[in-house]
Design a protein around this motif. Structure first.
Motif, PDB file in Angstrom:
ATOM      1  N   LYS A 118       0.832  -1.216   0.000  1.00 48.10           N
ATOM      2  CA  LYS A 118       0.000   0.000   0.000  1.00 48.10           C
ATOM      3  C   LYS A 118       0.860   1.256   0.000  1.00 48.10           C
ATOM      4  N   LEU A 160      -7.923   9.006   7.177  1.00 45.54           N
ATOM      5  CA  LEU A 160      -7.129   8.527   6.044  1.00 45.54           C
ATOM      6  C   LEU A 160      -5.745   9.143   6.110  1.00 45.54           C
ATOM      7  N   MET A 175      -1.009   5.240   3.200  1.00 42.98           N
ATOM      8  CA  MET A 175      -2.130   4.701   2.417  1.00 42.98           C
ATOM      9  C   MET A 175      -2.995   3.782   3.285  1.00 42.98           C
ATOM     10  N   SER A 176      -3.334   4.262   4.477  1.00 44.06           N
ATOM     11  CA  SER A 176      -4.147   3.471   5.399  1.00 44.06           C
ATOM     12  C   SER A 176      -5.369   4.266   5.826  1.00 44.06           C
ATOM     13  N   VAL A 177      -6.431   3.539   6.165  1.00 46.67           N
ATOM     14  CA  VAL A 177      -7.661   4.140   6.672  1.00 46.67           C
ATOM     15  C   VAL A 177      -7.992   3.465   7.992  1.00 46.67           C
ATOM     16  N   GLU A 191      -7.406  -0.309  11.832  1.00 41.82           N
ATOM     17  CA  GLU A 191      -7.199  -0.152  10.393  1.00 41.82           C
ATOM     18  C   GLU A 191      -8.158  -1.029   9.597  1.00 41.82           C
ATOM     19  N   LEU A 237      -8.599  -2.828   3.269  1.00 41.46           N
ATOM     20  CA  LEU A 237      -9.217  -2.347   2.035  1.00 41.46           C
ATOM     21  C   LEU A 237      -8.465  -2.810   0.803  1.00 41.46           C
ATOM     22  N   ARG A 258      -7.300  -1.872  -3.146  1.00 43.30           N
ATOM     23  CA  ARG A 258      -6.781  -0.618  -3.688  1.00 43.30           C
ATOM     24  C   ARG A 258      -7.914   0.303  -4.133  1.00 43.30           C
ATOM     25  N   TYR A 295      -9.804   1.801  -1.152  1.00 40.23           N
ATOM     26  CA  TYR A 295      -9.019   2.902  -0.583  1.00 40.23           C
ATOM     27  C   TYR A 295      -9.183   4.164  -1.422  1.00 40.23           C
ATOM     28  N   GLU A 355     -10.607   7.772  -0.355  1.00 41.81           N
ATOM     29  CA  GLU A 355      -9.729   8.930  -0.523  1.00 41.81           C
ATOM     30  C   GLU A 355     -10.438  10.032  -1.304  1.00 41.81           C
TER      31      GLU A 355
END
Length: 231
Positions: free
Chosen positions: A78, A143, A148-150, A156, A159, A161, A164, A168
């Motif tokens: 990610k 976010l 690149m994490s939520v 966490e 997700l 790609r 995500y 975003e």
């Protein structure tokens, strides 16, 4: 130490020692901090333990190929670090496939070092601007663009790609209503060819993953139009 922290970090993944050293010497003179890797697997290990501002990637690598490295970088790791691909392959369909995998730029071998340096500087500056804002928050959803994490309630979300990318897009434009075409073309980076259930299924999956930690609604359906962040 303070000057070192300001220097952009670049990872060079190139199995040809001569080319690798040419790039390394060039970038060292330009005051970049460089790491040399000679295989896709070595490059992957470096990314896993160090954050870079740019990756220069050859395709014909021993072990893990450049294409496979891109897949690992964008999915399992990610990582959204800009990638400039170096390759002797010039066919358009090959280049388009690399962009689909997540490459940001493409330089054909043999290359002029001045052109490569110019492209590197463009991506470094662009990346620096985009990192000025790294965290986006809505209610309990956070976010982090760098990792690149939520997360939600500090947990966490696992997700894909595309999931995500959808989150975003929604968090970065909280008042915008996105049509299915908007989401598909922006999250998949592909041409939308008509009505299908792809976006609806992904939105449903995102809602289910959020609901594991928070029962509150985060994504509204705007009937006949698309989706937006819940106010």
């Amino acid at each position: 130490m303070e000057d070192e922290m300001k220097q952009p970090r670049i990872l060079i993944v190139e199995d040809d020692e001569h080319i690798n050293n040419i790039i390394y010497t060039l970038l060292q003179k330009e005051n970049f901090l460089c790491t040399q890797a000679y295989s896709g697997s070595e490059g992957k290990m470096n990314v896993a333990r160090q954050t870079y501002d740019l990756i220069i990637l050859d395709l014909m690598l021993p072990g893990l190929s450049g294409e496979a490295f891109m897949g690992e970088l964008r999915t399992n790791l990610k990582c959204d670090t800009p990638v400039i691909v170096l390759s002797a392959k010039e066919k358009l369909d090959h280049k388009l496939n690399l962009f689909d995998l997540g490459a940001d730029d493409y330089v054909t071998k043999p290359f002029e070092v001045e052109e490569l340096l110019a492209r590197i500087n463009v991506h470094i500056k662009r990346s620096a601007k985009s990192k000025l804002i790294t965290l986006y928050k809505h209610k309990n959803l956070v976010l982090d663009c760098n990792t690149m994490s939520v997360t939600i309630h500090n947990s966490e979300l696992n997700l894909t790609r595309q999931e995500y990318k959808i989150i975003e897009l929604l968090l970065k434009s909280p008042t915008r209503v996105f049509t299915k075409q908007d989401l598909y073309e922006l999250a998949w980076d592909d041409v939308y060819i008509g009505e299908d259930k792809t976006i609806t299924v992904h939105i449903s999956n995102i809602r289910n993953k959020i609901r594991q930690f928070d029962e509150e609604n985060y994504i509204d359906t705007v009937w006949g139009i698309g989706f937006r962040l819940n106010k």
